[in-house]
Design an enzyme around this catalytic site. Structure first.
Site, PDB file in Angstrom:
ATOM      1  N   HIS A 180     -10.400  -4.488  -3.352  1.00  0.00           N
ATOM      2  CA  HIS A 180      -9.142  -4.725  -2.989  1.00  0.00           C
ATOM      3  C   HIS A 180      -9.109  -5.133  -1.455  1.00  0.00           C
ATOM      4  CE1 HIS A 180     -10.167  -0.317  -2.253  1.00  0.00           C
ATOM      5  NE2 HIS A 180      -9.333  -0.371  -1.059  1.00  0.00           N
TER       6      HIS A 180
ATOM      7  N   GLN B 176     -14.776   2.299   1.302  1.00  0.00           N
ATOM      8  CA  GLN B 176     -14.086   2.345  -0.026  1.00  0.00           C
ATOM      9  C   GLN B 176     -13.893   3.554  -0.557  1.00  0.00           C
ATOM     10  OE1 GLN B 176     -16.157   0.078  -3.149  1.00  0.00           O
ATOM     11  NE2 GLN B 176     -14.311  -0.877  -3.553  1.00  0.00           N
TER      12      GLN B 176
ATOM     13  N   HIS C 110      -7.057  -5.745   1.983  1.00  0.00           N
ATOM     14  CA  HIS C 110      -6.323  -4.991   2.609  1.00  0.00           C
ATOM     15  C   HIS C 110      -5.522  -6.214   3.368  1.00  0.00           C
ATOM     16  CE1 HIS C 110      -6.853  -0.906   2.362  1.00  0.00           C
ATOM     17  NE2 HIS C 110      -8.255  -1.136   2.160  1.00  0.00           N
TER      18      HIS C 110
ATOM     19  N   ASP D 146       0.916  -0.952   0.087  1.00  0.00           N
ATOM     20  CA  ASP D 146      -0.042  -0.084   0.132  1.00  0.00           C
ATOM     21  C   ASP D 146       0.922   1.099   0.120  1.00  0.00           C
ATOM     22  OD1 ASP D 146      -1.753   2.193   1.073  1.00  0.00           O
ATOM     23  OD2 ASP D 146      -3.152   0.565   1.245  1.00  0.00           O
TER      24      ASP D 146
END
Length: 136
Positions: free
Chosen positions: A96, A90, A98, A29
């Site tokens: 996605h 989001q 995490h 990230d």
């Protein structure tokens, strides 16, 4: 389409790729909340989990399964999180997952600590809610 994650998947912008398959990609990230915070995304664009095809879904979660063992070695405990829609938090409308390494002193707390005004439901209300979700 002007999707940041599509651009990462298409290698139009750089990222720190951990691994990739034909249908998914895992990378650090860019704005981590912990050391090793990783994202796993399908390469095809989907806004919500329920929109993902079976093929891409299987590949995405196979990749999550493989990468989490690597991420988990950093601290021994990893939070998995998926924000599924804008109101859930989001920020980028592309599915996605995490993978967030956690430590006892990170002060993030359990998921229940995110909600300050948690509703209280009677057994009857919970039964009705369960039936509604089942029948949807």
């Amino acid at each position: 389409m002007d999707c940041l994650f599509c651009k990462i998947a298409n290698k139009e912008i750089p990222s720190r790729i951990i691994t990739e398959t034909e249908n998914s990609i895992a990378f650090l990230d860019a704005f981590p909340v912990s050391r090793g915070h990783t994202l796993v995304i399908p390469k095809n664009h989907y806004e919500k989990v329920q929109d993902v095809t079976d093929v891409d879904n299987n590949d995405l979660f196979d990749t999550v399964h493989k990468v989490i063992s690597k991420v988990d070695k950093l601290t021994g405990s990893t939070l998995l999180a998926i924000h599924n829609g804008k109101d859930s938090g989001q920020e980028i409308p592309h599915v996605h997952v995490h993978l967030i390494p956690r430590e006892s002193d990170d002060q993030a707390g359990p998921v229940h600590s995110m909600f300050k005004n948690r509703p209280k439901f009677s057994d009857e209300e919970l039964d009705k809610l369960c039936a509604k979700i089942k029948s949807s």
